[in-house]
Design a protein around this motif. Structure first.
Motif, PDB file in Angstrom:
ATOM      1  N   LEU A 165      77.328 -30.364 -17.767  1.00  0.00           N
ATOM      2  CA  LEU A 165      76.258 -31.181 -18.343  1.00  0.00           C
ATOM      3  C   LEU A 165      76.461 -31.449 -19.829  1.00  0.00           C
ATOM      4  CD1 LEU A 165      73.098 -29.673 -16.574  1.00  0.00           C
ATOM      5  CD2 LEU A 165      74.497 -31.633 -15.896  1.00  0.00           C
ATOM      6  N   ALA A 210      67.284 -26.418 -21.388  1.00  0.00           N
ATOM      7  CA  ALA A 210      67.873 -27.733 -21.652  1.00  0.00           C
ATOM      8  C   ALA A 210      67.806 -28.065 -23.135  1.00  0.00           C
ATOM      9  CB  ALA A 210      67.147 -28.788 -20.834  1.00  0.00           C
ATOM     10  N   HIS A 239      68.810 -26.210 -14.339  1.00  0.00           N
ATOM     11  CA  HIS A 239      67.995 -25.519 -15.342  1.00  0.00           C
ATOM     12  C   HIS A 239      66.811 -24.815 -14.665  1.00  0.00           C
ATOM     13  CE1 HIS A 239      69.859 -28.798 -17.875  1.00  0.00           C
ATOM     14  NE2 HIS A 239      70.070 -27.758 -18.686  1.00  0.00           N
ATOM     15  N   PRO A 293      64.108 -32.876 -23.954  1.00  0.00           N
ATOM     16  CA  PRO A 293      64.607 -33.052 -22.589  1.00  0.00           C
ATOM     17  C   PRO A 293      63.528 -33.584 -21.642  1.00  0.00           C
ATOM     18  CG  PRO A 293      65.238 -30.911 -23.459  1.00  0.00           C
ATOM     19  CD  PRO A 293      64.268 -31.495 -24.426  1.00  0.00           C
ATOM     20  N   THR A 312      75.643 -34.822 -21.381  1.00  0.00           N
ATOM     21  CA  THR A 312      74.261 -35.276 -21.537  1.00  0.00           C
ATOM     22  C   THR A 312      73.661 -34.864 -22.879  1.00  0.00           C
ATOM     23  OG1 THR A 312      73.241 -33.293 -20.556  1.00  0.00           O
ATOM     24  CG2 THR A 312      73.947 -35.031 -19.039  1.00  0.00           C
ATOM     25  N   VAL A 313      74.482 -34.301 -23.746  1.00  0.00           N
ATOM     26  CA  VAL A 313      73.983 -33.851 -25.056  1.00  0.00           C
ATOM     27  C   VAL A 313      73.560 -35.049 -25.899  1.00  0.00           C
ATOM     28  CG1 VAL A 313      74.659 -32.762 -27.238  1.00  0.00           C
ATOM     29  CG2 VAL A 313      75.328 -31.719 -25.054  1.00  0.00           C
ATOM     30  N   HIS A 321      70.356 -30.966 -24.212  1.00  0.00           N
ATOM     31  CA  HIS A 321      70.565 -31.827 -23.053  1.00  0.00           C
ATOM     32  C   HIS A 321      69.466 -32.880 -22.986  1.00  0.00           C
ATOM     33  CE1 HIS A 321      73.079 -28.581 -20.759  1.00  0.00           C
ATOM     34  NE2 HIS A 321      73.768 -29.191 -21.703  1.00  0.00           N
ATOM     35  N   GLN A 322      69.848 -34.071 -22.561  1.00  0.00           N
ATOM     36  CA  GLN A 322      68.885 -35.163 -22.454  1.00  0.00           C
ATOM     37  C   GLN A 322      67.900 -34.933 -21.301  1.00  0.00           C
ATOM     38  OE1 GLN A 322      70.740 -38.967 -21.875  1.00  0.00           O
ATOM     39  NE2 GLN A 322      68.808 -40.112 -21.988  1.00  0.00           N
ATOM     40  N   ILE A 350      75.891 -25.535 -16.212  1.00  0.00           N
ATOM     41  CA  ILE A 350      75.070 -26.190 -17.239  1.00  0.00           C
ATOM     42  C   ILE A 350      75.861 -26.401 -18.529  1.00  0.00           C
ATOM     43  CG2 ILE A 350      73.094 -25.813 -18.770  1.00  0.00           C
ATOM     44  CD1 ILE A 350      71.682 -24.485 -16.361  1.00  0.00           C
ATOM     45  N   ARG A 391      70.405 -26.490 -25.477  1.00  0.00           N
ATOM     46  CA  ARG A 391      71.731 -27.104 -25.369  1.00  0.00           C
ATOM     47  C   ARG A 391      71.710 -28.579 -25.755  1.00  0.00           C
ATOM     48  NH1 ARG A 391      71.010 -23.005 -21.924  1.00  0.00           N
ATOM     49  NH2 ARG A 391      72.789 -21.721 -21.273  1.00  0.00           N
TER      50      ARG A 391
END
Length: 408
Positions: free
Chosen positions: A329, A280, A292, A339, A332-333, A285-286, A325, A283
């Motif tokens: 997703l 996560a 994941h 994360p 969600t960046v 991602h939050q 992902i 990338r």
């Protein structure tokens, strides 16, 4: 217009009408035909509905005319019912069948007595516990092997004053037990409900529709009995819950039973879990999601072999998870930050710890986490497993086969 309460009259009318047309059927056949016309499976079921609708003033012996009454009785070997539950009983012992027939001839109420020792074939008063359950018989089905299946609804707790086999089957003298007035314990209710949801998901338990409204009710006794009915406990432990008349104390005991000591993450699963967070983070991602986690589990030393033994194509599964992902997703960046595991991710962690404790594992493994993921049926991760035919049943079988090889 006639309704189901006129069923017997309708059956007679049907029989008479067919007779005038030179078609002869028996009285029982006419009853079965009317039952199906009214959308009911058979006459036994319709008869139960008719019986429930009656309001006859003369109470038979099975009604509480005083603090104590005599009932037909059924001894239960390996099962403890709780008030509010509907469940099937399979009856085969002669004295039980006689008692059952007597109950159906009267008010369809019986006492369920819980045996202390399931190995006793002809129990006496000393062989049963002090608290039983008054039940209502809803539907009867005679099976090919000669036994009887009875759909039963538990009504309330009773104190067992006697229990004996008489010429007409088992009989019990019982008196109604009054529960303590319910107290308000919102924190206890919320905590126990959350713990039980993890427990139910870990064991694949189906919950009744009423469960959806438990966060809005203050009926502690009903909540406790619903949980107790479904928990996988020895008969003695379940009976102890049945015998607690204070609803708060009953729920407190359930809460203690659900509060199992947390198992630590094993080194391998801890590394897998951190790998999911890294996937996560790479990338930006939050959140770290179940996708994941499952991607990381495909490289876990414990979980990956189980997935392969369950006919999973690990290469295809990794590709599908990676595509999801990277594409689904992307929204969600975030620019900065670490994360955070989603609520579903944390639920899997809790269930995995519970499974590790119940299977005797000193530490949580990737296999525990894999099994704990299946209840998250709405997640893309669970759907991707299902697309490959990987179910909890298959995973459990693969785990059992692996354990058998290790013992051999």
């Amino acid at each position: 217009m006639r309704d189901f309460r006129d069923a017997k009259a309708m059956a007679q009318t049907l029989r008479d009408s067919l007779t005038t047309k030179a078609v002869t059927i028996s009285h029982s056949e006419s009853l079965e035909l009317v039952s199906k016309m009214l959308g009911v499976a058979d006459w036994n079921t319709l008869s139960a509905l008719l019986h429930a609708e009656r309001r006859e003033p003369a109470p038979p012996i099975v009604k509480f005319k005083s603090s104590t009454a005599v009932y037909p009785a059924v001894p239960l070997r390996d099962f403890v019912p709780f008030p509010g539950a509907t469940f099937p009983l399979f009856v085969g012992r002669e004295n039980t069948v006689l008692a059952l027939n007597h109950a159906f001839e009267n008010e369809r109420e019986m006492v369920c007595a819980i045996q202390r020792d399931s190995g006793v074939d002809e129990p006496r008063f000393a062989d049963i516990y002090e608290v039983g359950v008054l039940v209502q018989l809803v539907e009867l089905e005679r099976l090919q092997d000669g036994s009887i299946r009875v759909l039963t609804r538990a009504l309330r707790r009773v104190a067992m004053r006697s229990f004996a086999a008489l010429s007409g089957g088992y009989r019990s003298e019982a008196s109604e037990l009054q529960e303590s007035p319910p107290a308000d314990a919102p924190d206890l209710m919320r905590r126990t409900i959350l713990r039980f949801e993890d427990y139910a998901a870990a064991h694949g338990l189906l919950m009744p529709d009423i469960w959806l409204f438990f966060d809005q009710t203050r009926d502690i006794g009903r909540i406790a009995d619903t949980m107790a009915m479904r928990m996988r406990l020895p008969v003695r432990d379940k009976y102890e819950l049945l015998a607690i008349l204070d609803p708060v104390k009953r729920l407190e005991k359930i809460d203690r039973l659900l509060d199992v000591p947390a198992r630590p993450f094993g080194p391998a699963y801890d590394a897998t879990r951190r790998r999911a967070l890294v996937l996560a983070e790479q990338r930006r991602h939050q959140f770290a999601t179940l996708e994941h986690l499952l991607l990381a589990l495909t490289e876990d030393g414990d979980a990956a072999p189980v997935l392969q033994a369950s006919n999973a194509d690990l290469g295809l599964l990794r590709q599908n998870l990676t595509d999801y992902i990277d594409k689904e997703l992307a929204h969600t960046v975030i620019e900065t930050g670490t994360p955070v595991p989603t609520a579903a991710f944390l639920r899997v962690d809790r269930r995995a710890a519970l499974l590790a404790q119940e299977t005797g594992n000193p530490e949580v493994t990737g296999t525990n986490a894999l099994v704990a993921l299946f209840p998250e049926t709405r997640s893309p991760a669970a759907r991707m497993l299902a697309d490959q035919g990987v179910s909890r049943f298959r995973v459990d079988k693969a785990i059992a086969r692996s354990a058998g090889k290790e013992k051999g």
